[in-house]
Structures are given as structure tokens and as C-alpha cells.
Enzyme design. Structure first.
Site, PDB file in Angstrom:
ATOM      1  N   ARG A  41       0.877  -1.181   0.000  1.00  0.00           N
ATOM      2  CA  ARG A  41       0.000   0.000   0.000  1.00  0.00           C
ATOM      3  C   ARG A  41       0.914   1.231   0.000  1.00  0.00           C
ATOM      4  NH1 ARG A  41      -5.206   0.296   3.465  1.00  0.00           N
ATOM      5  NH2 ARG A  41      -5.837   1.428   1.594  1.00  0.00           N
ATOM      6  N   GLN A  92     -15.529   1.861   5.700  1.00  0.00           N
ATOM      7  CA  GLN A  92     -14.787   1.771   6.971  1.00  0.00           C
ATOM      8  C   GLN A  92     -15.498   2.545   8.086  1.00  0.00           C
ATOM      9  OE1 GLN A  92     -13.405   2.317   4.007  1.00  0.00           O
ATOM     10  NE2 GLN A  92     -11.282   1.637   3.884  1.00  0.00           N
ATOM     11  N   ASP A 101      -2.757   9.642   6.475  1.00  0.00           N
ATOM     12  CA  ASP A 101      -1.840   8.588   6.032  1.00  0.00           C
ATOM     13  C   ASP A 101      -0.438   9.108   5.737  1.00  0.00           C
ATOM     14  OD1 ASP A 101      -4.633   7.476   5.422  1.00  0.00           O
ATOM     15  OD2 ASP A 101      -3.296   5.749   5.230  1.00  0.00           O
ATOM     16  N   ASN A 156      -5.491  11.503   3.278  1.00  0.00           N
ATOM     17  CA  ASN A 156      -6.329  10.619   4.091  1.00  0.00           C
ATOM     18  C   ASN A 156      -7.359   9.992   3.148  1.00  0.00           C
ATOM     19  OD1 ASN A 156      -6.996   9.510   6.724  1.00  0.00           O
ATOM     20  ND2 ASN A 156      -8.891  10.676   6.583  1.00  0.00           N
TER      21      ASN A 156
END
Ligand code: MRU
Length: 350
Positions: free
Chosen positions: A94, A201, A242, A252
Site C-alpha cells: 500500500r 470503513q 496517512d 487521508n
């Protein structure tokens, strides 16, 4: 109160295995999966069994221990080769969260600093370092909560996006840690959780966590945020990040940028909560943050049924970048950066 569930749990010593809460099954089922190889961990990271920037960083540290277990009793050269291969395998699983490559590099540095030690000893040092990375993350979550709780002092309703809770870290979370800390001191704001398309999420994970912790939560579709703000239901927005650039732009979950624009339009403060390790000082232009592109079927066949006609093109970036100008403050374990920009970020991190 800390989370009654563990997102990541190492069992054993240097020759142990990693247990992950399987986040693909929540909220229907709370189960753990046992991960015994770096390859299996890469697969778990790609499929979002474990997700959230800090959690995948900690998982990657354990991945470096797992990946070199089978060669710990062999010669050092083979061990070093395996460690580098494991690092490469995990790093590109990722690309957006800096935590993942940072953890891999930190583990690699341990080995590089001990060039003359036998493989087994270096492997023991890697195990110690992974333990440290995990406990540092737990501590950073606690400190972020403590530092940010005051931001919710006069807030009745707070909006969050994606999941930046215990499921995204080794501790209590980042954005949710602020909410948990505020709740612990009696403020208990009502939380609006964006469902967070396409993988939900917010609906699946944030709502589950808040319910577990007995914090009032209302799930809304992402497209409802403007209306919720206009109706005066929220007085703050808080999310995780992130990767944050040297001037304070924050990557993000996709949709965060839109929320920041909406918050500005409604004169609502927009906060980011993230450990200082989320800053990537090598990047000063928001456009240089690598944005992960996810598979089309997350949109065409999300959760088991076809929702887009065959043959239609799909664009599925997993993250966006909110410019620093739209961020009222960034909360880290070190304190709060008001109105982040290059000088204030630099001062905060030095
Ligand atoms: O794709 P995900 O679920 O890993 O995305 C997670 C997020 O965007 C989080 O907000 C971010 O990683 C911060 S978690 C403390």
C-alpha cells in the site's frame, strides 16, 4: 478505558506469529486471523484485513520478523537478502501511508547497524524493534488523545471519516483517541460517522468501535455531510492521516478533502489527528504523495452484488490530499499545530 479488542497481537518470542483482527468481516463477525509469513501479511494488507496507516506500519514491522524467521539459523548473507526481499514485498503493498515504508526502513536499519552479528542475534534485535514500534504506537495514541481532547470542549457533535480508531492503530486510534479522551473526561460529543465509500470503513468499523465503547454514533452517507453541517449538527470535523507533507497537507481516505472544503464553507474547524511519524518531510508538494488506486470491483461489485453496468469505466483512488490551508489544526503526540504551514510543521517536529 482501552479497546476491548486487539487489532494486532504477536504471540511468542522472535519465533512467533501475528494475529490480526479480520477487519473485512466486521461488523458481522469479530474474528482473528493468524499470519505466519510475510507473503500472507502482504495479502492481508492488500485486502484490508489490517488497515489504517499506523496499524499497517506496525504490521509491517512484524512482517520483517516473520519474513526472516526461516533463515535466522542460517548464514548472515542469506538472512540479509531475505530481509531486503521482505522489505520490498511489504513496502509496495500500500503506497500512500508513510508508516509502512518508515517501519520497514527502521527495521532494515537495525540489521544495517549490526553487520557483524550472527543472523539469529540480528533476528532477536528485529523482534525487539518490532515490540518497540508497537508500544510506541500505543503510547502515541494515548498522547494524541490527551493533547486533542480540549478541541472538543464546547462541541455537541463531531464528524469523522473512515476509521482512525483502535482498528487503525496498535493503540486507541488517532482521531477516535481524541474522541475517547474527550468522552473519558465527561464531554461525550455525539459522533457522526461518514459511511466512507466504497469500502465503508466508517459504517462498518468506526460505528462498531464507538458502539463497543458506548459512545453515541450516527452513521450518515458521505453525501449527507453538507446537510448535517448546514443543520448545525456538528461543530468540528476530525480525521486521521496517512501521510502529511512538510507544509502540512494531509493525505487521508478519499472524501476527506471534500469534507474539509465543506467545513470551511460552514465555518466549522477541521482537525487532523496523527502521530508525528505521519509527516514525510521529503515531500513538500501535495501532488507528490503517491495515491493508491484500488481495484474497480470495489465499486462495481461492492459487498456481493453488481451495482454498475458491465463495461463502464471506474476510477477508484483510495486517498485524497487536503491542503494545509483547509486544516485548522493537526494534533500529534507532541502537541497541536495551529494553522499548519511549513514553518510551524518544522518547529513542531524539531
Ligand atoms: O484504506 P484504509 O482503510 O487503510 O484508510 C485508512 C485511513 O484513511 C485512515 O483515516 C488513516 O489511515 C489514518 S488511521 C489512524
Amino acid at each position: 478505558m482501552t479497546a476491548p479488542y486487539r487489532t494486532l497481537r504477536w504471540q511468542g518470542d522472535a519465533e512467533g506469529t501475528l494475529f490480526l483482527t479480520d477487519q473485512t468481516r466486521l461488523p458481522e463477525q469479530y474474528t482473528e486471523v493468524e499470519v505466519t509469513s510475510a507473503e500472507a501479511l502482504r495479502d492481508a494488507i492488500c485486502r484490508l484485513v489490517v488497515r489504517g496507516a499506523p496499524a499497517i506500519g506496525v504490521a509491517a514491522a512484524w512482517g520483517m520478523v516473520l519474513g526472516t524467521q526461516s533463515v535466522r539459523n542460517g548464514d548472515r548473507e542469506a538472512f540479509d537478502r531475505k530481509l531486503r526481499d521482505t522489505g520490498r514485498l511489504l513496502t509496495d503493498s500500500r503506497p500512500t501511508a508513510v508508516n509502512l515504508s518508515a517501519a520497514v526502513n527502521r527495521m532494515q536499519t537495525v540489521a544495517d547497524r549490526h553487520p557483524d552479528e550472527p543472523a539469529a542475534d540480528v533476528h532477536d534485535l528485529l523482534y525487539d524493534q518490532a515490540c518497540r514500534i508497537q508500544s510506541e504506537d500505543e503510547q502515541m495514541c494515548r498522547d494524541i488523545g490527551r493533547n486533542g481532547a480540549f478541541l472538543l470542549d464546547s462541541v455537541q457533535g463531531v464528524l469523522t471519516h473512515c476509521n482512525a480508531g483502535a482498528l487503525a492503530t496498535a493503540g486507541d486510534g488517532t482521531a477516535l483517541s481524541v474522541i475517547f479522551a474527550a468522552a473519558a473526561s465527561g464531554r461525550r460529543p455525539h459522533v457522526y460517522a461518514d459511511e466512507t465509500r466504497p469500502l465503508l470503513q466508517g459504517a462498518r468499523l468506526t460505528a462498531w468501535e464507538l458502539q463497543q465503547r458506548r459512545i453515541d454514533v450516527t452513521v450518515i452517507c458521505d453525501s449527507m455531510a453538507a446537510q448535517v453541517m448546514k443543520e448545525g449538527r456538528v461543530q468540528a470535523v476530525i480525521t486521521g492521516a496517512d501521510r502529511i507533507t512538510a507544509r502540512g497537507d494531509a493525505a487521508n481516505k478519499i472524501g476527506t478533502y471534500g469534507l474539509a472544503v465543506l467545513a470551511k464553507a460552514h465555518d466549522i474547524p477541521f482537525y487532523i489527528a496523527a502521530p508525528s511519524t505521519t509527516f514525510d518531510l521529503t515531500i513538500s508538494a501535495a501532488g507528490d504523495i503517491p495515491i493508491e488506486q484500488r481495484p474497480a470491483d470495489e465499486i462495481t461489485h461492492g459487498f456481493g452484488r453488481q451495482t454498475v453496468p458491465d463495461g463502464v469505466r471506474i476510477y477508484n483512488p483510495a486517498f485524497d490530499v487536503t491542503p494545509a490551508e483547509l486544516i485548522s489544526a493537526i494534533v500529534t503526540e507532541r502537541g497541536v499545530i495551529d494553522h499548519p504551514d511549513a514553518p510551524s510543521v518544522q518547529r513542531h517536529l524539531q
